[in-house]
Design an enzyme around this catalytic site. Sequence first.
Site, PDB file in Angstrom:
ATOM      1  N   GLU A 123      17.237  56.815  18.165  1.00  0.00           N
ATOM      2  CA  GLU A 123      17.489  56.620  19.592  1.00  0.00           C
ATOM      3  C   GLU A 123      16.631  57.570  20.426  1.00  0.00           C
ATOM      4  O   GLU A 123      16.260  58.664  19.971  1.00  0.00           O
ATOM      5  CB  GLU A 123      18.964  56.881  19.900  1.00  0.00           C
ATOM      6  CG  GLU A 123      19.942  56.004  19.148  1.00  0.00           C
ATOM      7  CD  GLU A 123      20.103  54.636  19.775  1.00  0.00           C
ATOM      8  OE1 GLU A 123      19.453  54.364  20.802  1.00  0.00           O
ATOM      9  OE2 GLU A 123      20.883  53.830  19.232  1.00  0.00           O
ATOM     10  N   VAL A 181      10.432  40.069  27.358  1.00  0.00           N
ATOM     11  CA  VAL A 181      11.740  39.792  26.782  1.00  0.00           C
ATOM     12  C   VAL A 181      12.618  41.008  27.033  1.00  0.00           C
ATOM     13  O   VAL A 181      12.305  42.111  26.579  1.00  0.00           O
ATOM     14  CB  VAL A 181      11.647  39.503  25.270  1.00  0.00           C
ATOM     15  CG1 VAL A 181      13.043  39.242  24.696  1.00  0.00           C
ATOM     16  CG2 VAL A 181      10.735  38.313  25.004  1.00  0.00           C
ATOM     17  N   TYR A 241       8.353  57.751  21.595  1.00  0.00           N
ATOM     18  CA  TYR A 241       9.308  56.649  21.518  1.00  0.00           C
ATOM     19  C   TYR A 241       8.583  55.317  21.757  1.00  0.00           C
ATOM     20  O   TYR A 241       8.472  54.830  22.878  1.00  0.00           O
ATOM     21  CB  TYR A 241      10.427  56.837  22.536  1.00  0.00           C
ATOM     22  CG  TYR A 241      11.565  55.849  22.387  1.00  0.00           C
ATOM     23  CD1 TYR A 241      12.325  55.802  21.227  1.00  0.00           C
ATOM     24  CD2 TYR A 241      11.892  54.968  23.417  1.00  0.00           C
ATOM     25  CE1 TYR A 241      13.366  54.900  21.087  1.00  0.00           C
ATOM     26  CE2 TYR A 241      12.929  54.059  23.288  1.00  0.00           C
ATOM     27  CZ  TYR A 241      13.671  54.034  22.126  1.00  0.00           C
ATOM     28  OH  TYR A 241      14.702  53.134  21.982  1.00  0.00           O
TER      29      TYR A 241
END
Length: 349
Positions: A123, A181, A241
């Site tokens: 995460e 998306v 990330y």
Amino acid sequence: MKKCFLLSFLCVLLLCLYNGWLRGLGGLTAINPTAVCNRGSNSSRNVTILLWYWPFGMSYNLEGDVCWDLYRIPHCRLVDDRSLFSSADVVVFHNRELIQGCQKLPLALPRSQRQRWAWMSLEAPVHNGNLRQFANIFNMTITYRRDSDVAAPYGELLPKETGGHLVANDLRNKSSLVCWVVSHYQMHHKRSQVYSELNAAVPVKVYGQWTKNSLSSTDLLPTISRCYFYLAFENSLSKDYITEKLWKNAYQGEAVPVVLGPPLTDYKAVAPPNSFIHVDEFVSVKDLGKYLQELAKDKKRYDEYFTWKQEWKVKLYTDWRERLCKICLQYNSLPRQKVYSDLSAWANS
């Protein structure tokens, strides 16, 4: 007396050399035989990795020699049986369940000094919760970041075998300039603000739960392939990330990724040059939109964004077992006494 001593010495020397030959397969070199034996015993010893609980409650089969059978990683034993705690070399804890309180650390169990505890999270920092409670507990980090003890990215590039060739893009299949998306749309996210500005300049086709225009897993990549550009926008702008939005959706979907996430330097460190377009490279989003329109009309320049595929292919990491087996590749090179005194500071750096 001297002859007896000399004869005994020669016998012992020959025996040692003979033993070294058998163990080292040609070890009659200028290498210390003791070092050879020690190296062999260390490298051949199984490293036991205990997963204390499965991330998100989704378990996988661990029968047989999983790490070798699936990933050709030797001497790596992957288990999820808590009764093996005392003999485990590494115990892995996934952060999400700890933060939610549905799992707890076995702090009451006697822990050997050689055993290492690993903190695992894929995460972004904003979703990791309060990590201050884990000060002076973990010895190892497993995350997507390149500076983790064990790096577990969402994807990476692997060299193709020699003789690879590039299949030219059929632009006749392209029906949309830009597509995106997205399932969890939040107005305060930077990606939402950039999308709004870009959509005002050029048409953006949006799919996902946000627009109630969801795509099935089988329709995802074929749909993206009909777009010239794909918005690989991360929901968090954090160091390293870079998720499947780039590796799978854009690269495997055959659309040029327009990226928003960590700084440009982070993308350059892991992605091929001239394979993506970073939002930060433009003075304004309006300028970005203009560039995309011009690029779509120039087949030669557009195709240059795919030349990296001649030499490279994308590898996705989706199986937790593979991430865990990678621990064994790093195990012997990691510091023995390392402890994260402030895990929160590291994870948020």
